[in-house]
Design a protein around this motif. Sequence first.
Motif, PDB file in Angstrom:
ATOM      1  N   GLN A  21       0.827  -1.200   0.000  1.00  0.00           N
ATOM      2  CA  GLN A  21       0.000   0.000   0.000  1.00  0.00           C
ATOM      3  C   GLN A  21       0.863   1.252   0.000  1.00  0.00           C
ATOM      4  O   GLN A  21       2.005   1.226   0.408  1.00  0.00           O
ATOM      5  N   ARG A  22       0.290   2.320  -0.450  1.00  0.00           N
ATOM      6  CA  ARG A  22       0.994   3.598  -0.467  1.00  0.00           C
ATOM      7  C   ARG A  22       0.643   4.343   0.820  1.00  0.00           C
ATOM      8  O   ARG A  22      -0.514   4.591   1.108  1.00  0.00           O
ATOM      9  N   ILE A  23       1.664   4.673   1.585  1.00  0.00           N
ATOM     10  CA  ILE A  23       1.451   5.365   2.850  1.00  0.00           C
ATOM     11  C   ILE A  23       1.838   6.815   2.665  1.00  0.00           C
ATOM     12  O   ILE A  23       2.934   7.124   2.205  1.00  0.00           O
ATOM     13  N   GLU A  24       0.947   7.711   3.011  1.00  0.00           N
ATOM     14  CA  GLU A  24       1.228   9.133   2.926  1.00  0.00           C
ATOM     15  C   GLU A  24       1.908   9.582   4.211  1.00  0.00           C
ATOM     16  O   GLU A  24       1.473   9.227   5.310  1.00  0.00           O
ATOM     17  N   LEU A  25       2.937  10.381   4.084  1.00  0.00           N
ATOM     18  CA  LEU A  25       3.693  10.832   5.247  1.00  0.00           C
ATOM     19  C   LEU A  25       2.885  11.778   6.122  1.00  0.00           C
ATOM     20  O   LEU A  25       3.078  11.817   7.331  1.00  0.00           O
ATOM     21  N   HIS A  26       1.969  12.548   5.536  1.00  0.00           N
ATOM     22  CA  HIS A  26       1.215  13.488   6.358  1.00  0.00           C
ATOM     23  C   HIS A  26       0.182  12.777   7.236  1.00  0.00           C
ATOM     24  O   HIS A  26      -0.335  13.365   8.170  1.00  0.00           O
ATOM     25  N   ASP A  27      -0.108  11.532   6.966  1.00  0.00           N
ATOM     26  CA  ASP A  27      -1.021  10.757   7.805  1.00  0.00           C
ATOM     27  C   ASP A  27      -0.295   9.989   8.905  1.00  0.00           C
ATOM     28  O   ASP A  27      -0.934   9.373   9.748  1.00  0.00           O
ATOM     29  N   ASN A  28       1.027   9.996   8.874  1.00  0.00           N
ATOM     30  CA  ASN A  28       1.803   9.169   9.792  1.00  0.00           C
ATOM     31  C   ASN A  28       2.998   9.977  10.327  1.00  0.00           C
ATOM     32  O   ASN A  28       4.048  10.027   9.684  1.00  0.00           O
ATOM     33  N   PRO A  29       2.849  10.574  11.500  1.00  0.00           N
ATOM     34  CA  PRO A  29       3.960  11.363  12.056  1.00  0.00           C
ATOM     35  C   PRO A  29       5.228  10.543  12.306  1.00  0.00           C
ATOM     36  O   PRO A  29       6.333  11.071  12.192  1.00  0.00           O
ATOM     37  N   ALA A  30       5.106   9.278  12.633  1.00  0.00           N
ATOM     38  CA  ALA A  30       6.292   8.442  12.877  1.00  0.00           C
ATOM     39  C   ALA A  30       7.105   8.274  11.598  1.00  0.00           C
ATOM     40  O   ALA A  30       8.336   8.409  11.603  1.00  0.00           O
ATOM     41  N   LEU A  31       6.418   8.002  10.492  1.00  0.00           N
ATOM     42  CA  LEU A  31       7.110   7.883   9.205  1.00  0.00           C
ATOM     43  C   LEU A  31       7.692   9.221   8.772  1.00  0.00           C
ATOM     44  O   LEU A  31       8.800   9.282   8.227  1.00  0.00           O
ATOM     45  N   ALA A  32       6.970  10.294   9.021  1.00  0.00           N
ATOM     46  CA  ALA A  32       7.458  11.622   8.661  1.00  0.00           C
ATOM     47  C   ALA A  32       8.717  11.968   9.456  1.00  0.00           C
ATOM     48  O   ALA A  32       9.660  12.549   8.911  1.00  0.00           O
ATOM     49  N   LEU A  33       8.741  11.627  10.737  1.00  0.00           N
ATOM     50  CA  LEU A  33       9.914  11.890  11.569  1.00  0.00           C
ATOM     51  C   LEU A  33      11.127  11.121  11.059  1.00  0.00           C
ATOM     52  O   LEU A  33      12.221  11.677  10.929  1.00  0.00           O
ATOM     53  N   GLY A 116       2.839   1.685  11.534  1.00  0.00           N
ATOM     54  CA  GLY A 116       1.672   1.673  12.422  1.00  0.00           C
ATOM     55  C   GLY A 116       1.607   2.921  13.291  1.00  0.00           C
ATOM     56  O   GLY A 116       0.833   2.969  14.242  1.00  0.00           O
ATOM     57  N   ASN A 117       2.431   3.903  13.008  1.00  0.00           N
ATOM     58  CA  ASN A 117       2.449   5.205  13.680  1.00  0.00           C
ATOM     59  C   ASN A 117       2.900   5.120  15.139  1.00  0.00           C
ATOM     60  O   ASN A 117       2.402   5.844  15.992  1.00  0.00           O
ATOM     61  N   ARG A 118       3.841   4.239  15.432  1.00  0.00           N
ATOM     62  CA  ARG A 118       4.430   4.155  16.770  1.00  0.00           C
ATOM     63  C   ARG A 118       5.559   5.177  16.839  1.00  0.00           C
ATOM     64  O   ARG A 118       6.673   4.944  16.377  1.00  0.00           O
ATOM     65  N   LEU A 119       5.255   6.297  17.423  1.00  0.00           N
ATOM     66  CA  LEU A 119       6.188   7.417  17.455  1.00  0.00           C
ATOM     67  C   LEU A 119       7.439   7.103  18.274  1.00  0.00           C
ATOM     68  O   LEU A 119       8.533   7.554  17.936  1.00  0.00           O
ATOM     69  N   SER A 120       7.304   6.312  19.325  1.00  0.00           N
ATOM     70  CA  SER A 120       8.467   5.997  20.167  1.00  0.00           C
ATOM     71  C   SER A 120       9.522   5.222  19.387  1.00  0.00           C
ATOM     72  O   SER A 120      10.725   5.464  19.551  1.00  0.00           O
ATOM     73  N   VAL A 121       9.112   4.315  18.529  1.00  0.00           N
ATOM     74  CA  VAL A 121      10.060   3.554  17.708  1.00  0.00           C
ATOM     75  C   VAL A 121      10.731   4.483  16.691  1.00  0.00           C
ATOM     76  O   VAL A 121      11.939   4.402  16.463  1.00  0.00           O
ATOM     77  N   ALA A 122       9.971   5.400  16.122  1.00  0.00           N
ATOM     78  CA  ALA A 122      10.526   6.343  15.150  1.00  0.00           C
ATOM     79  C   ALA A 122      11.512   7.299  15.812  1.00  0.00           C
ATOM     80  O   ALA A 122      12.539   7.640  15.220  1.00  0.00           O
ATOM     81  N   ILE A 123      11.215   7.728  17.041  1.00  0.00           N
ATOM     82  CA  ILE A 123      12.129   8.630  17.753  1.00  0.00           C
ATOM     83  C   ILE A 123      13.450   7.934  18.033  1.00  0.00           C
ATOM     84  O   ILE A 123      14.529   8.519  17.855  1.00  0.00           O
ATOM     85  N   LEU A 124      13.396   6.686  18.448  1.00  0.00           N
ATOM     86  CA  LEU A 124      14.624   5.929  18.705  1.00  0.00           C
ATOM     87  C   LEU A 124      15.429   5.737  17.416  1.00  0.00           C
ATOM     88  O   LEU A 124      16.653   5.964  17.396  1.00  0.00           O
ATOM     89  N   ALA A 125      14.768   5.352  16.338  1.00  0.00           N
ATOM     90  CA  ALA A 125      15.459   5.171  15.058  1.00  0.00           C
ATOM     91  C   ALA A 125      16.040   6.501  14.571  1.00  0.00           C
ATOM     92  O   ALA A 125      17.172   6.548  14.074  1.00  0.00           O
ATOM     93  N   ALA A 126      15.293   7.584  14.732  1.00  0.00           N
ATOM     94  CA  ALA A 126      15.774   8.906  14.314  1.00  0.00           C
ATOM     95  C   ALA A 126      16.999   9.314  15.129  1.00  0.00           C
ATOM     96  O   ALA A 126      17.963   9.867  14.577  1.00  0.00           O
ATOM     97  N   GLY A 127      16.971   9.043  16.417  1.00  0.00           N
ATOM     98  CA  GLY A 127      18.126   9.366  17.261  1.00  0.00           C
ATOM     99  C   GLY A 127      19.359   8.591  16.859  1.00  0.00           C
ATOM    100  O   GLY A 127      20.475   9.143  16.825  1.00  0.00           O
TER     101      GLY A 127
END
Length: 176
Positions: A21-33, A116-127
Amino acid sequence: TLATLFITVRLVHRFLQNKDQRIELHDNPALALLSATIVGSVAWMVSSSIMPAVDAMQIMLHSQSQLSSDIMLRSVVYLLGFYSVALLCSLVVMFLGLQVYFWSTARIDEMMEIRGNRLSVAILAAGILFALAVSMRPSVGRLTSSLLDRQALLRTDTSSPSVTDQPADFPDVDGP
């Protein structure tokens, strides 16, 4: 530059998209981060390629007395070459770093969690990616700087005769 951002955003979106599926970044803050961290980190690492290009121009200007179109053209070629090498290295570092991080946490499927928009996982990966960019930026800069052949640039002025081309005007010192 804009080219860095455009290329990186395209590659990141292609990498982060789910095949089903195509995921839009504006619908998913974790992916956008995660996407913003990769793009920003790559742009920051690529910026280390500017100084070697400036050095090349300074060396060429030092070897000639005036700025010419040849120096400008060669400077642009050096800048594009250094930029390309730095962009390629930065993208490889970011994507390999992300893959190594994902492989090291085998119990968690980070991409599924981030999608799945899990922001905590995205923050750790971004760090982790930001820390990787901080530690690798000097290496990318040194790599591009090492591609600069300073001796060849000093020899770019072919209009003046070299030391070996000048006739010897000195008397023979070893004479009687």
